[in-house]
Design a protein around this motif. Sequence first.
Motif, PDB file in Angstrom:
ATOM      1  N   PRO A 153      -5.679  15.883  -0.747  1.00 28.25           N
ATOM      2  CA  PRO A 153      -5.578  14.606  -1.492  1.00 28.25           C
ATOM      3  C   PRO A 153      -4.813  14.724  -2.800  1.00 28.25           C
ATOM      4  CG  PRO A 153      -7.772  14.856  -0.583  1.00 28.25           C
ATOM      5  CD  PRO A 153      -7.067  16.175  -0.351  1.00 28.25           C
ATOM      6  N   LYS A 154      -4.917  15.876  -3.480  1.00 20.12           N
ATOM      7  CA  LYS A 154      -4.249  16.011  -4.781  1.00 20.12           C
ATOM      8  C   LYS A 154      -2.727  15.968  -4.655  1.00 20.12           C
ATOM      9  CE  LYS A 154      -4.273  21.100  -4.822  1.00 20.12           C
ATOM     10  NZ  LYS A 154      -4.773  22.296  -5.551  1.00 20.12           N
ATOM     11  N   LYS A 155      -2.197  16.144  -3.434  1.00 18.99           N
ATOM     12  CA  LYS A 155      -0.756  16.104  -3.233  1.00 18.99           C
ATOM     13  C   LYS A 155      -0.239  14.687  -2.968  1.00 18.99           C
ATOM     14  CE  LYS A 155      -0.200  20.855  -1.563  1.00 18.99           C
ATOM     15  NZ  LYS A 155       0.304  21.727  -0.471  1.00 18.99           N
ATOM     16  N   VAL A 156      -1.146  13.766  -2.750  1.00 18.99           N
ATOM     17  CA  VAL A 156      -0.754  12.386  -2.449  1.00 18.99           C
ATOM     18  C   VAL A 156      -0.418  11.653  -3.754  1.00 18.99           C
ATOM     19  CG1 VAL A 156      -1.475  10.180  -1.464  1.00 18.99           C
ATOM     20  CG2 VAL A 156      -2.172  12.333  -0.382  1.00 18.99           C
ATOM     21  N   LEU A 157       0.750  11.023  -3.797  1.00 19.11           N
ATOM     22  CA  LEU A 157       1.163  10.257  -4.973  1.00 19.11           C
ATOM     23  C   LEU A 157       0.585   8.847  -4.946  1.00 19.11           C
ATOM     24  CD1 LEU A 157       4.968  11.194  -5.140  1.00 19.11           C
ATOM     25  CD2 LEU A 157       3.014  12.393  -6.150  1.00 19.11           C
ATOM     26  N   TYR A 158       0.759   8.178  -3.799  1.00 17.28           N
ATOM     27  CA  TYR A 158       0.213   6.838  -3.646  1.00 17.28           C
ATOM     28  C   TYR A 158       0.120   6.490  -2.168  1.00 17.28           C
ATOM     29  CZ  TYR A 158       5.101   5.235  -3.073  1.00 17.28           C
ATOM     30  OH  TYR A 158       6.394   5.052  -2.642  1.00 17.28           O
ATOM     31  N   VAL A 159      -0.610   5.416  -1.887  1.00 16.40           N
ATOM     32  CA  VAL A 159      -0.812   4.932  -0.527  1.00 16.40           C
ATOM     33  C   VAL A 159      -0.534   3.437  -0.529  1.00 16.40           C
ATOM     34  CG1 VAL A 159      -2.460   4.740   1.380  1.00 16.40           C
ATOM     35  CG2 VAL A 159      -2.623   6.674  -0.212  1.00 16.40           C
ATOM     36  N   TYR A 160       0.122   2.943   0.530  1.00 14.37           N
ATOM     37  CA  TYR A 160       0.361   1.509   0.575  1.00 14.37           C
ATOM     38  C   TYR A 160       0.305   0.982   2.001  1.00 14.37           C
ATOM     39  CZ  TYR A 160       5.249   2.440   2.012  1.00 14.37           C
ATOM     40  OH  TYR A 160       6.378   2.856   2.679  1.00 14.37           O
ATOM     41  N   ARG A 161       0.042  -0.297   2.097  1.00 22.70           N
ATOM     42  CA  ARG A 161      -0.023  -0.972   3.385  1.00 22.70           C
ATOM     43  C   ARG A 161       1.324  -1.607   3.694  1.00 22.70           C
ATOM     44  NH1 ARG A 161      -3.292  -0.313   7.804  1.00 22.70           N
ATOM     45  NH2 ARG A 161      -3.343  -2.228   9.046  1.00 22.70           N
ATOM     46  N   ASP A 162       1.869  -1.312   4.876  1.00 24.22           N
ATOM     47  CA  ASP A 162       3.155  -1.847   5.303  1.00 24.22           C
ATOM     48  C   ASP A 162       2.974  -2.477   6.671  1.00 24.22           C
ATOM     49  OD1 ASP A 162       5.807  -2.440   5.664  1.00 24.22           O
ATOM     50  OD2 ASP A 162       6.379  -0.407   6.226  1.00 24.22           O
ATOM     51  N   ASP A 163       2.891  -3.796   6.706  1.00 25.61           N
ATOM     52  CA  ASP A 163       2.646  -4.522   7.953  1.00 25.61           C
ATOM     53  C   ASP A 163       1.329  -4.063   8.562  1.00 25.61           C
ATOM     54  OD1 ASP A 163       3.115  -6.384   9.911  1.00 25.61           O
ATOM     55  OD2 ASP A 163       4.472  -5.118  11.059  1.00 25.61           O
ATOM     56  N   LYS A 164       1.370  -3.431   9.743  1.00 34.26           N
ATOM     57  CA  LYS A 164       0.132  -3.029  10.405  1.00 34.26           C
ATOM     58  C   LYS A 164      -0.205  -1.562  10.189  1.00 34.26           C
ATOM     59  CE  LYS A 164       0.453  -6.499  14.080  1.00 34.26           C
ATOM     60  NZ  LYS A 164       0.486  -6.745  15.548  1.00 34.26           N
ATOM     61  N   ASN A 165       0.621  -0.845   9.465  1.00 34.18           N
ATOM     62  CA  ASN A 165       0.396   0.576   9.242  1.00 34.18           C
ATOM     63  C   ASN A 165       0.153   0.864   7.765  1.00 34.18           C
ATOM     64  OD1 ASN A 165       0.814   1.482  11.973  1.00 34.18           O
ATOM     65  ND2 ASN A 165       2.994   1.056  11.687  1.00 34.18           N
ATOM     66  N   THR A 166      -0.490   1.986   7.505  1.00 31.47           N
ATOM     67  CA  THR A 166      -0.706   2.448   6.149  1.00 31.47           C
ATOM     68  C   THR A 166       0.148   3.686   5.930  1.00 31.47           C
ATOM     69  OG1 THR A 166      -2.980   1.618   6.194  1.00 31.47           O
ATOM     70  CG2 THR A 166      -2.430   3.185   4.464  1.00 31.47           C
ATOM     71  N   LYS A 167       0.874   3.709   4.828  1.00 33.61           N
ATOM     72  CA  LYS A 167       1.755   4.838   4.522  1.00 33.61           C
ATOM     73  C   LYS A 167       1.141   5.678   3.410  1.00 33.61           C
ATOM     74  CE  LYS A 167       4.850   3.045   7.322  1.00 33.61           C
ATOM     75  NZ  LYS A 167       6.116   2.490   6.855  1.00 33.61           N
ATOM     76  N   VAL A 168       1.164   6.995   3.601  1.00 39.77           N
ATOM     77  CA  VAL A 168       0.644   7.953   2.625  1.00 39.77           C
ATOM     78  C   VAL A 168       1.836   8.751   2.110  1.00 39.77           C
ATOM     79  CG1 VAL A 168      -0.910   9.901   2.238  1.00 39.77           C
ATOM     80  CG2 VAL A 168      -1.565   8.083   3.832  1.00 39.77           C
ATOM     81  N   VAL A 169       2.086   8.673   0.796  1.00 43.06           N
ATOM     82  CA  VAL A 169       3.304   9.224   0.219  1.00 43.06           C
ATOM     83  C   VAL A 169       2.998  10.446  -0.635  1.00 43.06           C
ATOM     84  CG1 VAL A 169       5.317   8.747  -1.229  1.00 43.06           C
ATOM     85  CG2 VAL A 169       4.320   6.913   0.173  1.00 43.06           C
ATOM     86  N   THR A 170       3.677  11.557  -0.343  1.00 43.44           N
ATOM     87  CA  THR A 170       3.667  12.731  -1.215  1.00 43.44           C
ATOM     88  C   THR A 170       5.068  12.888  -1.788  1.00 43.44           C
ATOM     89  OG1 THR A 170       4.349  14.393   0.416  1.00 43.44           O
ATOM     90  CG2 THR A 170       2.010  13.789   0.376  1.00 43.44           C
ATOM     91  N   SER A 171       5.268  13.867  -2.660  1.00 42.34           N
ATOM     92  CA  SER A 171       6.601  14.079  -3.236  1.00 42.34           C
ATOM     93  C   SER A 171       7.573  14.625  -2.209  1.00 42.34           C
ATOM     94  CB  SER A 171       6.508  15.038  -4.430  1.00 42.34           C
ATOM     95  OG  SER A 171       5.983  16.288  -4.013  1.00 42.34           O
ATOM     96  N   GLU A 172       7.046  15.141  -1.082  1.00 44.21           N
ATOM     97  CA  GLU A 172       7.895  15.782  -0.079  1.00 44.21           C
ATOM     98  C   GLU A 172       7.991  15.017   1.234  1.00 44.21           C
ATOM     99  OE1 GLU A 172       5.962  19.504   0.347  1.00 44.21           O
ATOM    100  OE2 GLU A 172       6.663  20.287  -1.577  1.00 44.21           O
ATOM    101  N   GLN A 173       6.991  14.172   1.537  1.00 45.37           N
ATOM    102  CA  GLN A 173       6.941  13.608   2.885  1.00 45.37           C
ATOM    103  C   GLN A 173       6.215  12.263   2.891  1.00 45.37           C
ATOM    104  OE1 GLN A 173       5.476  16.532   5.627  1.00 45.37           O
ATOM    105  NE2 GLN A 173       5.795  15.269   7.443  1.00 45.37           N
ATOM    106  N   LEU A 174       6.518  11.468   3.925  1.00 48.78           N
ATOM    107  CA  LEU A 174       5.847  10.189   4.146  1.00 48.78           C
ATOM    108  C   LEU A 174       5.042  10.291   5.434  1.00 48.78           C
ATOM    109  CD1 LEU A 174       5.516   7.105   3.495  1.00 48.78           C
ATOM    110  CD2 LEU A 174       7.506   6.729   4.963  1.00 48.78           C
ATOM    111  N   PHE A 175       3.749   9.962   5.361  1.00 49.67           N
ATOM    112  CA  PHE A 175       2.873   9.998   6.522  1.00 49.67           C
ATOM    113  C   PHE A 175       2.462   8.578   6.884  1.00 49.67           C
ATOM    114  CE2 PHE A 175       2.384  13.991   4.290  1.00 49.67           C
ATOM    115  CZ  PHE A 175       2.372  14.950   5.295  1.00 49.67           C
TER     116      PHE A 175
END
Length: 245
Positions: A153-175
């Motif tokens: 969790p400490k690597k996650v910058l922010y999380v957001y809702r995009d349409d029907k999916n939730t995106k989890v953003v780190t400095s290196e990757q998008l989940f």
Amino acid sequence: MTIQQIQTLIVDDEKYSREELIFLLDSYPEITIVGQASTGQEAVAKIMELKPDLLFLDIEMPGMTGTEVASVLKEMQTPPIVIFATAYPQFAIEAFQVQAKGYLLKPVDEKQLAETIQHIKALINMTQTQENPESTNGKLALEAEGTIQFLEPKKVLYVYRDDKNTKVVTSEQLFETKLTLKELEARLTSFSFFRVHKSYLVNTHYITEMDAWFNGAYQLSIAGTEEKIPVSRNYVKPLRAKIEL
């Protein structure tokens, strides 16, 4: 105290206002009304006696005002969470200066109340986790295309809702995950995440700047990304209360 039973005291000099709020809170099984008070002095006495977890507190009352009550509570070792309920929006800044965790305008809007209860539960969950730090050792499990990825969790910058999916953003990757933002908020609150918008959760450790946007809203700058994160005006003061010394 468990998250399913939040001991709650209602303080308002108007009986109708107390009854209306109690009626609305009846929809939340985790809220248990342990008492009512019609004056600030009575509220302080009942708080000392009942030791509630949560206090819905009117501001404009004869004798001892709600902010004066909240100032007294700051001296307690374990004060209740204070949510002001008032018909006067001009008291918002004063309310947060006495460490209130929320602000409801009367007549109480049901949607705003729902958001407030969710915020209260997250605060209580965070407090419980801080009292039991071993519970923060877990990793965030994200299922995608038949695999489970485990993310610190400490690597996650922010999380957001995009349409029907939730995106989890780190400095290196998008989940991507099918977990809702509400589900992720419950899991991540103890790791310094805070909801700043109906569609965004932010790791407060990475906030570097907050810029005025429009109509009382702001935008956040987050270390590790060039994206600007919106902050709804209803979340500005609670966010500042959380991150500022």
